[in-house]
Design an enzyme around this catalytic site. Sequence first.
Site, short mmCIF file in Angstrom:
data_model
loop_
_atom_site.label_atom_id
_atom_site.label_comp_id
_atom_site.label_asym_id
_atom_site.label_seq_id
_atom_site.Cartn_x
_atom_site.Cartn_y
_atom_site.Cartn_z
N ASP A 14 0.86 -1.20 0.05
CA ASP A 14 0.35 -0.07 0.24
C ASP A 14 0.91 1.08 -0.26
O ASP A 14 0.26 2.13 0.33
CB ASP A 14 -0.87 -0.05 1.81
N LYS A 17 1.82 2.10 -5.20
CA LYS A 17 2.27 1.97 -6.49
C LYS A 17 1.49 1.51 -7.35
O LYS A 17 2.35 2.30 -8.08
CB LYS A 17 2.44 -0.10 -6.02
N GLY A 41 -4.59 -4.15 -3.55
CA GLY A 41 -5.85 -3.12 -4.16
C GLY A 41 -4.49 -1.78 -4.53
O GLY A 41 -4.40 -1.10 -3.60
N HIS A 42 -4.85 -1.67 -5.62
CA HIS A 42 -3.83 -0.24 -6.02
C HIS A 42 -5.46 0.80 -6.62
O HIS A 42 -5.45 0.54 -7.42
CB HIS A 42 -3.06 -1.13 -7.54
N GLN A 225 1.90 -5.94 -3.14
CA GLN A 225 2.81 -6.30 -1.58
C GLN A 225 4.03 -5.36 -1.66
O GLN A 225 3.61 -4.46 -1.93
CB GLN A 225 2.58 -7.48 -1.30
P1 GDP Z 1 -0.90 0.31 -3.38
O1 GDP Z 1 -1.25 -1.09 -3.30
O2 GDP Z 1 1.07 0.97 -3.26
O3 GDP Z 1 -1.24 0.63 -4.81
O4 GDP Z 1 -1.58 1.20 -2.70
P2 GDP Z 1 -3.13 2.17 -2.33
O5 GDP Z 1 -3.76 2.19 -3.13
O6 GDP Z 1 -3.28 0.52 -1.60
O7 GDP Z 1 -3.12 3.04 -0.82
C1 GDP Z 1 -2.62 4.09 -1.27
C2 GDP Z 1 -3.41 5.07 -0.67
O8 GDP Z 1 -2.98 6.60 -1.23
C3 GDP Z 1 -4.34 5.24 -1.90
O9 GDP Z 1 -6.00 5.47 -1.14
C4 GDP Z 1 -4.00 6.41 -3.33
O10 GDP Z 1 -5.17 7.22 -3.17
C5 GDP Z 1 -3.05 7.25 -1.76
N1 GDP Z 1 -2.19 7.99 -2.54
C6 GDP Z 1 -1.32 7.49 -3.68
N2 GDP Z 1 -0.43 8.88 -3.35
C7 GDP Z 1 -1.10 9.27 -2.71
C8 GDP Z 1 0.00 10.85 -2.15
O11 GDP Z 1 1.14 10.90 -2.22
N3 GDP Z 1 -1.15 11.39 -0.89
C9 GDP Z 1 -1.69 11.32 -0.71
N4 GDP Z 1 -2.95 11.96 -0.23
N5 GDP Z 1 -2.62 9.99 -0.77
C10 GDP Z 1 -2.49 9.06 -1.81
P1 IMO Z 2 -0.95 -4.14 -2.37
O1 IMO Z 2 -0.55 -4.79 -3.50
C1 IMO Z 2 -1.42 -4.42 2.10
C2 IMO Z 2 -1.32 -8.46 3.95
C3 IMO Z 2 -2.37 -9.30 4.52
C4 IMO Z 2 -1.86 -10.51 5.32
C5 IMO Z 2 -1.27 -10.84 4.69
C6 IMO Z 2 -0.89 -12.25 4.02
O2 IMO Z 2 -2.51 -3.58 -2.11
O3 IMO Z 2 0.48 -3.59 -1.10
P2 IMO Z 2 -2.58 -12.57 2.02
O4 IMO Z 2 -3.91 -13.04 1.45
O5 IMO Z 2 -2.15 -12.22 0.67
O6 IMO Z 2 -1.91 -14.53 1.98
O7 IMO Z 2 -2.04 -11.66 2.87
O8 IMO Z 2 -0.05 -10.10 3.64
N1 IMO Z 2 -1.12 -7.42 2.10
C7 IMO Z 2 -0.87 -6.90 1.78
N2 IMO Z 2 -0.94 -5.98 2.85
N3 IMO Z 2 -1.36 -4.29 0.98
C8 IMO Z 2 -1.11 -5.60 0.14
O9 IMO Z 2 -1.43 -5.80 -1.71
C9 IMO Z 2 -1.47 -6.93 0.92
N4 IMO Z 2 -2.03 -8.12 0.23
C10 IMO Z 2 -1.30 -8.96 1.36
O10 IMO Z 2 -2.96 -7.75 4.82
O11 IMO Z 2 -0.91 -9.58 6.09
MG MG Z 3 -2.41 -1.70 -1.76
#
Ligand code: GDP
Ligand code: IMO
Ligand code: MG
Length: 429
Positions: A14, A17, A41-42, A225
């Site tokens: 998270d 990416k 979850g991207h 991840q």
């Molecule tokens: P990922 O799994 O690495 O793609 O990240 P996620 O989408 O799960 O979580 C990142 C969250 O931060 C999302 O809600 C994005 O919209 C938000 N986000 C990404 N870059 C920024 C930033 O520079 N500032 C803020 N405030 N939010 C951001």
């Molecule tokens: P993105 O790509 C954050 C965590 C779960 C749990 C562990 C194992 O959005 O960064 P799993 O279901 O993979 O067997 O769970 O990994 N986990 C993540 N945490 N971002 C993710 O993906 C994750 N995908 C799995 O919360 O701790």
């Molecule tokens: Mg994510």
Amino acid sequence: MSRSVAILGIQWGDEGKGKIVDMLTEHADAVVRFQGGHNAGHTIVVEDQKTILHLIPSGILHEGVECLIGNGVVLAPDALQEEIEMLDQKGVHVASRLRISPACPLIMPYHILLDQAREQKRGKSAIGTTGRGIGPAYEDKVSRRGLRVGDLFDESYCDERLEQIVDYHNFVLDKYFKCETIDLGRTREFCRYHADKLEPLVADISSRIGALRADGRNILFEGAQGTLLDIDHGTYPFVTSSNTTAGGVCTGSGTGPRDLDHVLGIVKAYTTRVGGGPFPTELSDGVGRHLAERGCEFGATTGRARRCGWLDAVALCHAVRISGVGGLCITKLDVLDGLDEIKICTGYTCDGQAYDPLVMDGRAFERCEPAYETLEGWQQSTSGATALDQLPATARVYLDRIQDLTGVPIELVSTGPDRRHCIINNAIY
Ligand code: GDP
Ligand code: IMO
Ligand code: MG
């Protein structure tokens, strides 16, 4: 000349990416997923329109870009279908641009039952998985028991294999977990239904990547991840079941290491973690709440509250070494706005002594107390900044310190969720 860049999360996931992959896709011809599954979850935000992707590479919002799913991804056909329909409704036509390796292990309905049953049985020591069947699907792959996407197209082979697999898993579900079992007939129907949907999407991903390279095209490899969730190098057993690190790019897509030109490490300006497991810099005070609230730290897949804490430079150095990270992208800098002081973990102690864990597994990490360096915060808003000189001096000092501690140049700084909210310090393309 073709340039292939891996975009990897180097904390606990998270890191942002999806946003960075989407942004850099402007310069790319293809985006490849190589590990993980729909546990990811991207999030992509384009002019207030939010799109959350779980399986489909984050380049899909750019017309004409190929989106490839490599053999290292565990593929849930129903989740994929749902995502394709969600995008279709937004006017993004997926079928013509998405291609999937026939060697992707399938996530079947019994994997989800097993994942959930296992977590329940673990009780207090649960990993806190996403409940998407990721671990059991990878187990079936490694035990050579699993079904792969390509198997779906040979009905009699698939039927025969399913009979053995369902028999095996039902024994475990019934006798060991004492929970509901699965129906062979319905599982076969599931396979037939999805075979028809998947067949037009199947392609040799490794060859396609090779052809794109030969043609001088740019390719992004999108990690899911993060390093500390890597099955080998993460905080085991509180990890996911795939290699989230740079080696996974090669094995999970059929690309040679010499064909990877650059590794960009995505780093949130602080740290978050979803699910169980040790987290030395976790904060349970007002600062932790500030990060959670300003950063909207709720999981994009499960909606769970993310645990928040200070940046951990020791863990970053570990990640930089393992993946050969050549550049950093610091995200969510704006979330630190308004804090009086900001801390960075620069070492660990255990029982009052300096402590350098041999491996960063869960047990070693549990013993760690963070040793901090404190920097001055800033009160101005950095939200939406697009140039370094728009940042307060103390924010620049913070960035410089991250660069010094990791020895890796900061190439990008993200200052908001939108595609445009970014400072380009050193262009990747
Ligand atoms: P990922 O799994 O690495 O793609 O990240 P996620 O989408 O799960 O979580 C990142 C969250 O931060 C999302 O809600 C994005 O919209 C938000 N986000 C990404 N870059 C920024 C930033 O520079 N500032 C803020 N405030 N939010 C951001
Ligand atoms: P993105 O790509 C954050 C965590 C779960 C749990 C562990 C194992 O959005 O960064 P799993 O279901 O993979 O067997 O769970 O990994 N986990 C993540 N945490 N971002 C993710 O993906 C994750 N995908 C799995 O919360 O701790
Ligand atoms: Mg994510």
